[in-house]
Design an enzyme around this catalytic site. Structure first.
Site, PDB file in Angstrom:
ATOM      1  N   SER A 170       0.847  -1.190   0.000  1.00  0.00           N
ATOM      2  CA  SER A 170       0.000   0.000   0.000  1.00  0.00           C
ATOM      3  C   SER A 170       0.880   1.236   0.000  1.00  0.00           C
ATOM      4  O   SER A 170       2.014   1.215   0.490  1.00  0.00           O
ATOM      5  CB  SER A 170      -0.902   0.005   1.242  1.00  0.00           C
ATOM      6  OG  SER A 170      -1.570   1.236   1.371  1.00  0.00           O
ATOM      7  N   TYR A 182      -0.965  -0.533  10.450  1.00  0.00           N
ATOM      8  CA  TYR A 182      -1.036  -1.078   9.095  1.00  0.00           C
ATOM      9  C   TYR A 182       0.189  -0.659   8.292  1.00  0.00           C
ATOM     10  O   TYR A 182       0.805  -1.466   7.585  1.00  0.00           O
ATOM     11  CB  TYR A 182      -2.317  -0.579   8.427  1.00  0.00           C
ATOM     12  CG  TYR A 182      -2.548  -1.074   7.022  1.00  0.00           C
ATOM     13  CD1 TYR A 182      -2.923  -2.389   6.780  1.00  0.00           C
ATOM     14  CD2 TYR A 182      -2.425  -0.208   5.935  1.00  0.00           C
ATOM     15  CE1 TYR A 182      -3.153  -2.838   5.488  1.00  0.00           C
ATOM     16  CE2 TYR A 182      -2.663  -0.647   4.647  1.00  0.00           C
ATOM     17  CZ  TYR A 182      -3.028  -1.966   4.421  1.00  0.00           C
ATOM     18  OH  TYR A 182      -3.257  -2.407   3.142  1.00  0.00           O
TER      19      TYR A 182
END
Length: 224
Positions: A170, A182
Site C-alpha cells: 500500500s 497497518y
C-alpha cells in the site's frame, strides 16, 4: 544533445512497452496454476474471478470457505473441470498453509505452478497508544508473517517452475494517516520483498510488490 534526451527517453519507453506487450500476449494461461490468498472479498476475490476467466487454474484461499464470497467463486467454477478450487486458508495457521500446498500439489496442471499472490491482510485506524499489544501481534501475524509463511511453503514450487510472486502492499507503507499499525506491516513486507527479489533472480523467479489504493471504481493494484 541534452535537448534530445527527453525524446530519446520517450522512444526507449515506447520500445520497452511494445516488448512487454508482445511477451504478455505470448503467455498461455491454460495449464498454469495460481494461488491467491484473501479471496473472500475485495481485490483477491476479483483477481480470482479474472484469472479464472482468462483460463488459469486458480486456487482461491478464503478465510471463510462457507461465506458468500467463497460461494460466489464456487458458482463461477461450476462445470469447468476443476480450474477453480476454493479452499480454507488462514495464513496465520501453518497447518492451513501446508494443507493448501498439498492441495495444489495433488491438482497441479500440466504447466505447473505459475504464481503466488499474497493478498490476505487486515487494516484498522487508531493512534499508537490506543492499540493493545495483542492487536499489534495480530496485524504482524496476518499482514507480515502470513505472507512470509505462505511464500516459504511455496518457494520450492516457484523455483521449479520459474514462477512469480506478488505481494500486496500500500502507499501507506510510506506515510501514516492514523493507521500506523497497518503502515508498519506494509513497510516491513516491502523490505522482505527487496531481499527476496535479489535472491530469487538466480532461479528465474519474478517477484513484485503491488500497491493497493481505493479508486472511485473499486480497489486497484498498482505495480511497484
Amino acid at each position: 544533445m541534452w535537448a534530445a534526451a527527453p525524446l530519446l527517453l520517450l522512444l526507449l519507453l515506447l520500445l520497452l512497452g511494445r516488448r512487454w506487450r508482445r511477451e504478455a500476449a505470448a503467455l498461455e494461461p491454460a495449464g498454469r496454476a495460481v494461488l491467491i490468498t484473501g479471496c473472500d472479498s475485495g481485490f483477491g476475490h476479483l483477481l480470482a474471478l479474472r484469472l479464472h476467466r482468462l483460463g488459469f487454474t486458480v486456487f482461491a484461499g478464503c478465510l471463510c470457505p462457507g461465506g458468500e464470497g467463497a460461494r460466489r467463486l464456487q458458482r463461477e467454477a461450476a462445470g469447468d473441470a476443476g480450474r477453480m478450487r476454493v479452499l480454507r486458508l488462514d495464513v496465520t495457521r501453518g497447518r492451513d498453509v501446508l494443507a493448501a500446498k498439498e492441495l495444489v500439489l495433488s491438482h497441479l496442471p500440466e504447466r505447473g505452478f505459475w504464481g503466488l499472490v499474497n493478498n490476505a491482510g487486515i487494516s484498522t485506524f487508531g493512534e499508537t497508544g490506543w492499540l493493545s499489544m495483542e492487536k499489534y501481534e495480530k496485524f504482524a501475524d496476518v499482514n507480515l508473517l502470513g505472507s512470509i509463511r505462505t511464500t516459504l511453503a511455496f518457494l520450492p514450487l516457484l523455483r521449479k517452475y520459474k514462477g512469480r510472486i506478488v505481494f500486496m502492499s500500500s502507499i501507506i507503507a510510506y506515510f501514516t494517516l492514523g493507521n500506523g499499525i497497518y503502515s508498519m506491516t506494509k513497510a516491513a513486507i516491502e523490505k522482505f520483498c527487496d531481499a527476496l527479489r535479489l535472491e530469487m533472480k538466480k532461479f528465474g523467479v519474478q517477484e513484485m510488490v503491488a500497491q493497493r489504493w481505493q479508486g472511485t471504481d473499486g480497489t486497484v493494484a498498482l505495480p511497484h
